[in-house]
Design an enzyme around this catalytic site. Structure first.
Site, mmCIF file in Angstrom:
data_model
loop_
_atom_site.group_PDB
_atom_site.id
_atom_site.type_symbol
_atom_site.label_atom_id
_atom_site.label_comp_id
_atom_site.label_asym_id
_atom_site.label_seq_id
_atom_site.Cartn_x
_atom_site.Cartn_y
_atom_site.Cartn_z
ATOM 1 C CB SER A 184 -4.084 2.539 6.333
ATOM 2 O OG SER A 184 -3.048 1.565 6.357
ATOM 3 C CE1 TYR A 197 -7.211 -1.073 3.354
ATOM 4 C CE2 TYR A 197 -4.855 -0.688 3.654
ATOM 5 C CZ TYR A 197 -6.129 -0.786 4.182
ATOM 6 O OH TYR A 197 -6.338 -0.612 5.526
#
Length: 292
Positions: A184, A197
Site C-alpha cells: 500500500s 494497517y
C-alpha cells in the site's frame, strides 16, 4: 471520442456511503467498482498457468482474477465469507473460458491456508502464481485506541497470512513461478489513522524484498504492488460516509482509482514480461511520489 470506460474513471470520488460490516460487499457499492477489465487487451501471457488469489472475491482481487483469466490462467480465489461476491468473481473468471474456483475461509489460519493450496492442486493439478492480496483495516484516532485484539487481527490477516500461504505454496512452485504481494502507499508515507494497517504494509514490503532474495536461487520471483486510493469494498466498510465522499481527491490525478487500473500491474509481475524483476514494488497511486 473517449469511450465510456475512460469517462467513468474521471469521476473524482464516489458518493458518500458506508457499510456496517467487514469485509465489505462489492455488490452493495455505488457506483460498482470497475473490476471486469473491459478495456483490457489480453495476449495469452498466462496461458496454462494456475493462480491463487487471496481476497479474490472483490476489488483489486476480483479485477486481478478476471485479468488473469483473460490471459489464460485457471484461477482459485480465496475469500472470507462474501459468498455472493465470490460466486460472481468465479462466474466472471469462467466466462473467459478457463477454470475457476472459490475457497472460503480465514487466511489468518495457517491450517486453512494449507487446505486452500491443497484444494487448488487437487482441482487444477499445479500452481504457478500466488497473489497475496487479502487485507483489512480499522481506522482509529490515536494509538491508544488500538486494542490488542485489533492489532493481532490486522497483523494476522495482512502479513501472517502471507507467510502461511507462501509456506504452503512454496513446495509446489517451480522455476518461473511468481509471487505478488499487495502492499500500500501507506507503507511509504504512513497514515496517522491507520497505524497498525500501515505497519503491516511496511512489513509486506520487507517480506517481499527478503523472500525475493531467498527464492531467487529456485527461479521464483517475488514482487509487490503498492496501490493508492482504490475504490474497493474496504473503503465504505471502514471509513465514515463523509470521508468516502472525498476519497481519492487529494491525489495528483484528483480522483479515486479503479481496480481494473491496478490489475495490469499484477499481470505484469506474474508474467514473463517482468522476468528480470524481483524484490520490486510498483506504485499505481494516482501520481503520489513515495520512493521505492
Amino acid at each position: 471520442m473517449a469511450d465510456q470506460n475512460t469517462i467513468d474513471k474521471k469521476i473524482k470520488s464516489p458518493p458518500p456511503q458506508h457499510q456496517d460490516r467487514q469485509p465489505g460487499r462489492q455488490r452493495e457499492m455505488t457506483p460498482q467498482p470497475m473490476g471486469e477489465a473491459r478495456h483490457y487487451r489480453p495476449a495469452d501471457k498466462l496461458r496454462g498457468k494456475v493462480a491463487i488469489i487471496t481476497g479474490g472475491d472483490s476489488g483489486i482481487g476480483r479485477a486481478t482474477a478476471v485479468a488473469f483469466a483473460k490471459e489464460g490462467a485457471d484461477v482459485a480465489i480465496v475469500y472470507l465469507d462474501e459468498h455472493q461476491d465470490a460466486e460472481e468473481t468465479r462466474r466472471l473468471v469462467e466466462q473467459e473460458g478457463v477454470r475457476g474456483m472459490a475457497i472460503a475461509g480465514d487466511v489468518g489460519d495457517e491450517g486453512f491456508c494449507r487446505k486452500a493450496v491443497e484444494d487448488t492442486l487437487q482441482a487444477f493439478g499445479r500452481l504457478d502464481i500466488l497473489v497475496n492480496n487479502a487485507g483489512e483495516q480499522h481506522p482509529t484516532q490515536s494509538i491508544e485506541e488500538i486494542t490488542r485484539e485489533q492489532l493481532e487481527r490486522t497483523f494476522r490477516t495482512n502479513i501472517f497470512s502471507m507467510f502461511f500461504m507462501t509456506k504452503a505454496a512454496m513446495p509446489h512452485l517451480k522455476a518461473g513461478a511468481a509471487i505478488v504481494n499487495t502492499a500500500s502507499v501507506t507503507a511509504f508515507r504512513g497514515n496517522p489513522q491507520l497505524l497498525d494497517y500501515s505497519s503491516t504494509k511496511g512489513a509486506i514490503v520487507a517480506f517481499t524484498r527478503s523472500l525475493a532474495r531467498a527464492a531467487a536461487k529456485d527461479g521464483i520471483r517475488v514482487n509487490a504492488v503498492a496501490p493508492g486510493p482504490i475504490w474497493t469494498p474496504l473503503i465504505p466498510s471502514t471509513f465514515p460516509e463523509e470521508k468516502v465522499g472525498k476519497f481519492g481527491e487529494s491525489t495528483p490525478l484528483g480522483r479515486v482509482g479503479q481496480p481494473d487500473e491496478i490489475a495490469p500491474c499484477f499481470v505484469f509481475l506474474a508474467s514473463d514480461d517482468s522476468s528480470y524483476m524481483t524484490g520490486e514494488t510498483l506504485h499505481p497511486n494516482g501520481g503520489e511520489w513515495v520512493g521505492s
